[in-house]
Structure formats: structure tokens, C-alpha cells
Design an enzyme around this catalytic site. Structure first.
Site, PDB file in Angstrom:
ATOM      1  N   ASN A  21      28.699   6.087   5.348  1.00 14.90           N
ATOM      2  CA  ASN A  21      29.383   6.845   6.401  1.00 14.90           C
ATOM      3  C   ASN A  21      28.409   7.590   7.307  1.00 14.90           C
ATOM      4  O   ASN A  21      28.576   7.614   8.526  1.00 14.90           O
ATOM      5  CB  ASN A  21      30.387   7.818   5.784  1.00 14.90           C
ATOM      6  CG  ASN A  21      31.480   7.084   5.039  1.00 14.90           C
ATOM      7  OD1 ASN A  21      31.569   5.859   5.121  1.00 14.90           O
ATOM      8  ND2 ASN A  21      32.298   7.810   4.303  1.00 14.90           N
ATOM      9  N   THR A  26      39.953   5.369  57.391  1.00 14.98           N
ATOM     10  CA  THR A  26      40.830   6.064  56.451  1.00 14.98           C
ATOM     11  C   THR A  26      42.108   5.237  56.457  1.00 14.98           C
ATOM     12  O   THR A  26      42.463   4.665  57.501  1.00 14.98           O
ATOM     13  CB  THR A  26      41.140   7.518  56.864  1.00 14.98           C
ATOM     14  OG1 THR A  26      41.795   7.494  58.137  1.00 14.98           O
ATOM     15  CG2 THR A  26      39.878   8.366  56.981  1.00 14.98           C
ATOM     16  N   HIS A  27      42.759   5.123  55.318  1.00 13.52           N
ATOM     17  CA  HIS A  27      43.944   4.259  55.178  1.00 13.52           C
ATOM     18  C   HIS A  27      43.620   2.813  55.566  1.00 13.52           C
ATOM     19  O   HIS A  27      44.500   2.082  56.002  1.00 13.52           O
ATOM     20  CB  HIS A  27      45.118   4.758  56.025  1.00 13.52           C
ATOM     21  CG  HIS A  27      45.405   6.226  55.879  1.00 13.52           C
ATOM     22  ND1 HIS A  27      46.265   6.736  54.948  1.00 13.52           N
ATOM     23  CD2 HIS A  27      44.869   7.307  56.533  1.00 13.52           C
ATOM     24  CE1 HIS A  27      46.299   8.065  55.039  1.00 13.52           C
ATOM     25  NE2 HIS A  27      45.436   8.432  55.988  1.00 13.52           N
ATOM     26  N   SER A  79      35.050 -23.650  46.167  1.00 17.98           N
ATOM     27  CA  SER A  79      36.354 -23.997  45.627  1.00 17.98           C
ATOM     28  C   SER A  79      36.330 -25.464  45.205  1.00 17.98           C
ATOM     29  O   SER A  79      35.623 -26.272  45.802  1.00 17.98           O
ATOM     30  CB  SER A  79      37.417 -23.773  46.700  1.00 17.98           C
ATOM     31  OG  SER A  79      38.530 -24.601  46.471  1.00 17.98           O
ATOM     32  N   LYS A 106      35.486 -23.164  51.507  1.00 17.20           N
ATOM     33  CA  LYS A 106      35.486 -21.860  50.838  1.00 17.20           C
ATOM     34  C   LYS A 106      34.113 -21.409  50.344  1.00 17.20           C
ATOM     35  O   LYS A 106      33.312 -22.186  49.880  1.00 17.20           O
ATOM     36  CB  LYS A 106      36.439 -21.875  49.631  1.00 17.20           C
ATOM     37  CG  LYS A 106      37.897 -21.926  49.996  1.00 17.20           C
ATOM     38  CD  LYS A 106      38.403 -20.704  50.733  1.00 17.20           C
ATOM     39  CE  LYS A 106      38.581 -19.520  49.818  1.00 17.20           C
ATOM     40  NZ  LYS A 106      39.650 -19.705  48.836  1.00 17.20           N
ATOM     41  N   ASN A 151      33.356 -18.131  48.025  1.00 15.37           N
ATOM     42  CA  ASN A 151      34.079 -17.017  47.396  1.00 15.37           C
ATOM     43  C   ASN A 151      33.146 -15.956  46.812  1.00 15.37           C
ATOM     44  O   ASN A 151      32.137 -16.290  46.206  1.00 15.37           O
ATOM     45  CB  ASN A 151      34.976 -17.554  46.277  1.00 15.37           C
ATOM     46  CG  ASN A 151      36.052 -18.490  46.805  1.00 15.37           C
ATOM     47  OD1 ASN A 151      36.497 -18.343  47.948  1.00 15.37           O
ATOM     48  ND2 ASN A 151      36.447 -19.449  45.997  1.00 15.37           N
ATOM     49  N   GLU A 154      34.384  -9.964  42.526  1.00 14.02           N
ATOM     50  CA  GLU A 154      35.731  -9.991  41.936  1.00 14.02           C
ATOM     51  C   GLU A 154      35.655  -9.796  40.422  1.00 14.02           C
ATOM     52  O   GLU A 154      36.478  -9.111  39.817  1.00 14.02           O
ATOM     53  CB  GLU A 154      36.433 -11.304  42.269  1.00 14.02           C
ATOM     54  CG  GLU A 154      36.802 -11.402  43.740  1.00 14.02           C
ATOM     55  CD  GLU A 154      37.237 -12.806  44.128  1.00 14.02           C
ATOM     56  OE1 GLU A 154      38.140 -13.351  43.483  1.00 14.02           O
ATOM     57  OE2 GLU A 154      36.644 -13.366  45.062  1.00 14.02           O
ATOM     58  N   TYR A 165      35.705  10.072   7.215  1.00 17.67           N
ATOM     59  CA  TYR A 165      35.643   8.666   7.602  1.00 17.67           C
ATOM     60  C   TYR A 165      36.941   7.932   7.250  1.00 17.67           C
ATOM     61  O   TYR A 165      37.517   8.138   6.184  1.00 17.67           O
ATOM     62  CB  TYR A 165      34.453   7.967   6.920  1.00 17.67           C
ATOM     63  CG  TYR A 165      34.370   6.495   7.262  1.00 17.67           C
ATOM     64  CD1 TYR A 165      33.754   6.064   8.433  1.00 17.67           C
ATOM     65  CD2 TYR A 165      34.943   5.534   6.428  1.00 17.67           C
ATOM     66  CE1 TYR A 165      33.699   4.720   8.763  1.00 17.67           C
ATOM     67  CE2 TYR A 165      34.891   4.182   6.752  1.00 17.67           C
ATOM     68  CZ  TYR A 165      34.271   3.781   7.924  1.00 17.67           C
ATOM     69  OH  TYR A 165      34.229   2.451   8.250  1.00 17.67           O
ATOM     70  N   GLN A 204      35.648   1.538  12.058  1.00 19.45           N
ATOM     71  CA  GLN A 204      34.826   0.334  12.200  1.00 19.45           C
ATOM     72  C   GLN A 204      35.119  -0.359  13.538  1.00 19.45           C
ATOM     73  O   GLN A 204      34.298  -1.090  14.061  1.00 19.45           O
ATOM     74  CB  GLN A 204      35.111  -0.615  11.029  1.00 19.45           C
ATOM     75  CG  GLN A 204      34.302  -1.883  11.055  1.00 19.45           C
ATOM     76  CD  GLN A 204      34.321  -2.591   9.705  1.00 19.45           C
ATOM     77  OE1 GLN A 204      33.669  -2.164   8.769  1.00 19.45           O
ATOM     78  NE2 GLN A 204      35.083  -3.663   9.617  1.00 19.45           N
ATOM     79  N   LYS A 218      32.885  -0.107  17.189  1.00 13.59           N
ATOM     80  CA  LYS A 218      31.732  -0.861  17.666  1.00 13.59           C
ATOM     81  C   LYS A 218      32.087  -1.955  18.666  1.00 13.59           C
ATOM     82  O   LYS A 218      31.457  -2.069  19.719  1.00 13.59           O
ATOM     83  CB  LYS A 218      30.950  -1.421  16.475  1.00 13.59           C
ATOM     84  CG  LYS A 218      30.070  -0.335  15.827  1.00 13.59           C
ATOM     85  CD  LYS A 218      29.482  -0.720  14.512  1.00 13.59           C
ATOM     86  CE  LYS A 218      30.460  -0.592  13.373  1.00 13.59           C
ATOM     87  NZ  LYS A 218      31.004   0.769  13.183  1.00 13.59           N
TER      88      LYS A 218
HETATM   89  N1  ARG Z   1      31.110  -1.168   8.352  1.00 14.81           N
HETATM   90  C1  ARG Z   1      31.512   0.178   8.284  1.00 14.81           C
HETATM   91  C2  ARG Z   1      31.808   0.690   9.699  1.00 14.81           C
HETATM   92  O1  ARG Z   1      31.413   0.070  10.621  1.00 14.81           O
HETATM   93  C3  ARG Z   1      30.431   1.027   7.712  1.00 14.81           C
HETATM   94  C4  ARG Z   1      30.919   2.247   7.032  1.00 14.81           C
HETATM   95  C5  ARG Z   1      31.692   1.870   5.819  1.00 14.81           C
HETATM   96  N2  ARG Z   1      32.072   2.979   5.048  1.00 14.81           N
HETATM   97  C6  ARG Z   1      33.006   2.927   4.115  1.00 14.81           C
HETATM   98  N3  ARG Z   1      33.269   3.992   3.463  1.00 14.81           N
HETATM   99  N4  ARG Z   1      33.673   1.827   3.909  1.00 14.81           N
HETATM  100  O2  ARG Z   1      32.467   1.694   9.891  1.00 14.81           O
END
Ligand code: ARG
Length: 462
Positions: free
Chosen positions: A111, A156-157, A278, A284, A286, A291, A318, A323, A326
Site C-alpha cells: 500500500n 466575439t460570438h 478523404s 479534401k 482534412n 480534430e 487502502y 488500483q 493507474k
Molecule cells: N496493485 C495494487 C494497486 O495498484 C497494489 C497495492 C495492493 N495492495 C493490496 N493491499 N492489495 O493498487
């Protein structure tokens, strides 16, 4: 399936589907360098504090460095069946060093480990994104320098409003980017505290030295509360906020470029290397890059909502929900970098069609305010001058004329104050050059802000 590291308490192996569901190595594997960096600091501290024998600490550090080199070189591949990058590195270390490797996880939990890894990882990403953002600002400044005299309509607008210069317009974005840089720096400063040593949630009973690990990893200080240390994901959310704003700025400029590329405007022409065709319409060209940037802004905002929603109901400390942090923040970071890397050369090669900007500025009564100001400067109250000018504009529209081509006697019919010099007062260049107020579009005022912005950017190019 190999036994899990935490297998002790369990009488059965984890179901394959649960294992796959639980595993995060597919996306946290990218943090291997930072995981090893954190482990080296931790092992150093364990040895220095006498929590593990010094020789073991030295052996662990050597082993970790080899693992890093092997992953870098490709000699060691991440095992997709591993639970996460933390487990993978530790298991590999134990495979190589035997019992010594098993001592690494003393006085630590995944953790605090994952929280350290992510802070270290994002700190590097912020640095890279800041450098790219500064580069983009610099690209815009270079273009602004070339176009301090390039007159265009200000809107403007999305209606033609008053004349500005293209340099002035570009510099508006530079100031947005400078604020983005400031926000990134602020985020990096606030996130730079170490959760290492917070353990699972309640610290440890070992006489650890959290200051030492914080220092070794370049953190300002250890986090003051162990529960907060492992529960906090503010830094992910803050960073994503800063990135969403940055993307908002890229997206607004993208939208303008999309408009400017259209035949209705034709203010700019993208280099062929930065436009696409295109499959059916041969004519075209583009502006796909812009975009996509506009589209990816929605995606980065989505990442922010993912993070905010993920966190809002979590009890301390935790929870596995975390998780999910990420994939969201990595997606935001990856896409912002992709956008910046593509946008910079696209802007650097974009051709500006000055005549079209000027022609657009010459139509649409963009100098009507200046016509009213002409009367005001000769003593008429502004409201009266405004009304007279409005009437003249209506007359021009009726006769298919502009204020520049309207004969003097028509002016004089409205008020005798008008003289021949009105044509000079409403001349486009006069209108632009006269806007000398600080921050305004005149070439002189734009050159002043270019100098200010260059000063603010200096530190990124030291
Ligand atoms: N893979 C876990 C995460 O990204 C790591 C921490 C896991 N901790 C636990 N008590 N299961 O959060």
C-alpha cells in the site's frame, strides 16, 4: 499456477478468472523503474537502521539493480501472470537471491509501495509534459513574432468585432500555457511527499527512518499521517485537473485552426505532412490532428471523472478500487504527451495566409468602434457617436459599401464633425496600431508581452 506470495492463509488456489481480474501488471508494469528505485531506498534504510543485516541490504540493492538492467535490456520480461509489478520484482529478487530477497518487504506494505511508485512515476511525467508545454509555448511565440503586424479580425460570438493582429491572438494561448505550467509545477510540489514507511495503514513497529527514504527519493518530507499516506490520490486528481485544463487550451486552439482551414476562412494552410485526405472526395485536405486533439480532450476529462468517482466513497485506508487510478491517470498523461508532440510540429509548419486575414478584417465593419471613437475624440458623447455610426453601418449595408468607401458627404449628412480625416481614423492599420493599451493587439503592445512571456519561459530552457 504458482503459489501467491500471500498464500499462507489460504487453503485453495485463487480461481484463474479472479487472478486475471485482480492482476494489474499489464498496466502497472510500466512503473518497474520507479518500483525498483523505491525498493533500493527502502533496502538502504533497512540496512542503515539495522532492521536487516547490512550485507543483506547490499545484496538486495545489487540484485535490484541487476533486475532493472535486465528489464531495461529486455533480458527479463515481465510475467503477465504476476499480480502486479511490486510482486513481480520481489518474486524475481527472491528467485535470484533466495532467503535474502525475502527480507526486502520488512517494514513495508504494497500500500505504501504503490503510492511511492506512482508519485515517483508521475513526477517524471510532469517534468516531461512541462518541457513539451514550454516547447509549444515557444513555438507559438516564434509565430507571434513573425505576425506582430498581421492584421486579422478579432471575434466575439464568432462575429467580426474589432481588428487585432495574429501575433496578439497567438499570444493569448501562450498565457494559457504559462498558467498550465504553473499548475503543473504546483501539483508536483504538493505531491512531492513520501508515503514510504506508512506500511499497510498504521506504520510499523520497526525503528525505521522515513526521513532517510524520503530524502533518498528526492521527496520534500515524509507524509505526516500514515492513513493519509496510503489513502491519498489527490495528486492523481490534481494532475488530471491540470491536464484537462491544458487539453482545454489545446482543444480551443484546435477548434480555431479547424475553422481557419475551412474555405470559409482560409486563414491558414496546414503542411501536407500534417493533414489527411478523404477516401472518396479527391479535393479534401482534412485537419485530422486538430480534430483528434479536440476529441482526446473529452477522453482526458473522462479520466478525471473516473478518478473523482473512484475516490468519492472510499473509506480509509487502502481499497482495491484504487488500483483503477493507474489506467485513468496513465491514459491522461499518455494522451496529453501524444497531443503535444504532434501539435508542436504541426503549428511550426502551418502556413499563414495574411491576405485572407486582412481581407476578412476589411469587411464586416470591424472599424465601427474606431469610427465612433473618432467622433468622441472630437467632443461628442460616446452614446451619440455610437448611434450615428450604427446608422452609417446600416447605410453601407444598404448601398453595398464599407465605411472606407462611403463618400464623405454621406458622413457629413449625419454630423458636420466628420472631416476628411475620418478615413485615416478608420484605416485598418490605424485601428490596430492605435490599440496601444497594455495587453492590446498593436505591434508594440504585442512585442512587450512577447518579452514578458519569454522571460517567464526562460527557466524551462536553461
Ligand atoms: N496493485 C495494487 C494497486 O495498484 C497494489 C497495492 C495492493 N495492495 C493490496 N493491499 N492489495 O493498487
Amino acid at each position: 499456477m504458482a503459489d501467491m506470495m500471500w498464500a499462507g492463509r489460504f487453503s485453495k488456489q485463487v480461481d484463474e478468472t479472479v487472478n486475471a481480474f485482480n492482476s494489474s501488471i499489464a498496466f502497472d508494469g510500466r512503473m518497474y523503474r520507479h518500483d525498483i528505485q523505491g525498493s533500493i531506498a527502502h533496502a538502504t534504510m533497512l540496512g542503515d537502521c539495522g532492521i536487516i543485516p547490512k550485507e543483506d541490504s547490499i545484496e538486495i540493492i545489487g540484485g535490484l539493480k541487476k533486475i532493472l538492467a535486465d528489464i531495461d535490456s529486455g533480458a527479463l520480461e515481465l510475467d503477465p501472470a504476476a499480480e502486479d509489478i511490486h510482486m513481480f520484482v520481489e518474486a524475481e529478487l527472491t528467485k535470484r537471491l533466495g532467503d535474502v530477497g525475502k527480507r526486502l518487504h520488512t517494514a513495508r506494505s504494497r500500500n505504501d509501495q504503490v503510492a511511492v511508485d506512482l508519485r515517483l512515476y508521475l513526477r517524471d511525467e510532469i517534468k516531461e509534459i512541462s518541457e513539451l508545454t514550454a516547447k509549444l509555448a515557444n513555438t507559438l511565440i516564434s509565430a507571434a513574432k513573425e505576425h506582430t503586424e498581421t492584421v486579422m479580425p478579432g471575434y466575439t460570438h464568432l462575429q467580426r468585432a474589432q481588428p487585432i493582429t495574429f501575433g496578439h491572438h497567438l499570444m493569448a494561448y501562450v498565457w494559457m500555457l504559462l498558467r498550465d505550467l504553473d499548475r503543473l509545477r504546483d501539483t508536483a510540489r504538493r505531491m512531492n511527499y513520501s508515503p514510504l514507511g506508512c506500511g499497510a495503514l498504521a506504520g510499523t513497529t520497526y525503528a525505521t527512518n522515513r526521513k532517510q527514504t524520503a530524502e533518498l527519493l528526492g521527496f520534500t518530507a515524509p507524509m505526516a499521517n500514515s492513513l493519509d499516506g496510503v489513502s491519498d490520490r489527490d495528486y492523481c486528481i490534481e494532475l488530471n485537473c491540470a491536464l484537462s485544463l491544458l487539453m482545454t487550451h489545446l482543444s480551443r486552439l484546435s477548434e480555431e485552426i479547424i475553422l481557419w482551414c475551412s474555405w470559409e476562412f482560409k486563414f491558414v494552410e496546414l503542411d501536407d505532412a500534417f493533414a489527411t485526405g478523404s477516401s472518396i472526395m479527391p479535393q479534401k485536405k482534412n485537419p485530422d490532428v486538430t480534430e483528434l486533439i479536440r476529441g482526446k480532450t473529452g477522453r482526458v476529462n473522462g479520466d478525471l471523472v473516473t478518478l473523482l468517482t473512484m475516490m468519492k466513497g472510499l473509506p480509509l485506508a487502502y481499497n482495491k478500487d484504487m488500483q483503477e487510478d493507474k489506467e485513468a491517470i496513465f491514459d491522461a498523461v499518455d494522451n496529453v504527451k501524444l497531443c503535444l508532440k504532434t501539435f508542436i510540429p504541426m503549428l511550426a509548419t502551418m502556413r499563414v495566409i495574411k491576405e485572407n486575414m486582412r481581407n476578412a478584417a476589411a469587411r464586416g465593419f470591424i472599424n465601427a468602434t474606431d469610427c465612433a471613437d473618432y467622433l468622441v475624440k472630437k467632443g461628442m458623447p460616446f452614446r451619440d457617436a455610437y448611434k450615428i455610426t450604427g446608422t452609417l453601418v446600416a447605410l453601407c449595408i444598404e448601398k453595398g459599401l464599407t465605411l472606407e468607401t462611403l463618400p464623405l458627404d454621406e458622413y457629413k449628412k449625419m454630423t458636420d464633425i466628420f472631416g476628411k480625416d475620418v478615413y485615416e481614423a478608420i484605416n485598418l492599420d490605424t485601428c490596430v496600431n492605435g490599440r496601444l493599451s497594455e495587453g492590446g493587439p498593436s505591434p508594440a503592445a504585442v512585442r512587450e508581452q512577447i518579452a514578458l512571456a519569454e522571460e517567464a519561459l526562460k527557466e524551462y530552457f536553461a
